[in-house]
Enzyme design. Sequence first.
Site, PDB file in Angstrom:
ATOM      1  N   HIS A 246       9.624 -49.069  22.682  1.00 62.64           N
ATOM      2  CA  HIS A 246      10.456 -49.997  23.453  1.00 62.64           C
ATOM      3  C   HIS A 246      11.337 -50.793  22.489  1.00 62.64           C
ATOM      4  CE1 HIS A 246      11.421 -53.450  26.010  1.00 62.64           C
ATOM      5  NE2 HIS A 246      11.048 -52.719  27.036  1.00 62.64           N
TER       6      HIS A 246
ATOM      7  N   HIS B 229      16.727 -48.240  26.585  1.00 59.58           N
ATOM      8  CA  HIS B 229      16.118 -48.942  25.452  1.00 59.58           C
ATOM      9  C   HIS B 229      14.661 -48.550  25.203  1.00 59.58           C
ATOM     10  CE1 HIS B 229      15.001 -51.368  28.927  1.00 59.58           C
ATOM     11  NE2 HIS B 229      13.957 -51.741  28.214  1.00 59.58           N
TER      12      HIS B 229
END
Length: 158
Positions: free
Chosen positions: A80, A65
């Site tokens: 992020h 991620h």
Amino acid sequence: MFRFLKKKSYSLSAPIDGTILSLDEVEDPIFSQRMMGDGIAIAASGNLVCAPADGLVTVTIEARHAFGMCLDNGMELIVHAGINTDADRKDAFEILIQENEPVKTGTPIIRIHREQGDDSVLITPLIITNPECFQLIDCHIGENVTAGISSAIDYIPQ
């Protein structure tokens, strides 16, 4: 008169479609208190996370991620996808490139696999991890942006 003294400005493109937020609005103190660095967040509506600039993808996170990049001008950054992203949900994210791979602005790096009907907003910070080396000029807060096309942060080297 002294244009040769003026520093060249640069831009980071939005890494995902959505609306730009101040880091102050992010509900995770790691980002809102700028513990990792300075930047912006995007209330993301898209499913592709792209390179915000030309550079080298230096790291991808095992949970798929997030990724880190280094740019030619020395900027180091992290993108992020999601706050409090569940590390057990690796299947929700797909890394599309390899570490140490050079990329161009807008190159897709992460695909987000949302459950059918999931239109939730995914807060996606774009963090400059060496902010002492750069002066942020405009962070385009409140603007709706398109990944790889719209400017998210304008800056100059210090």
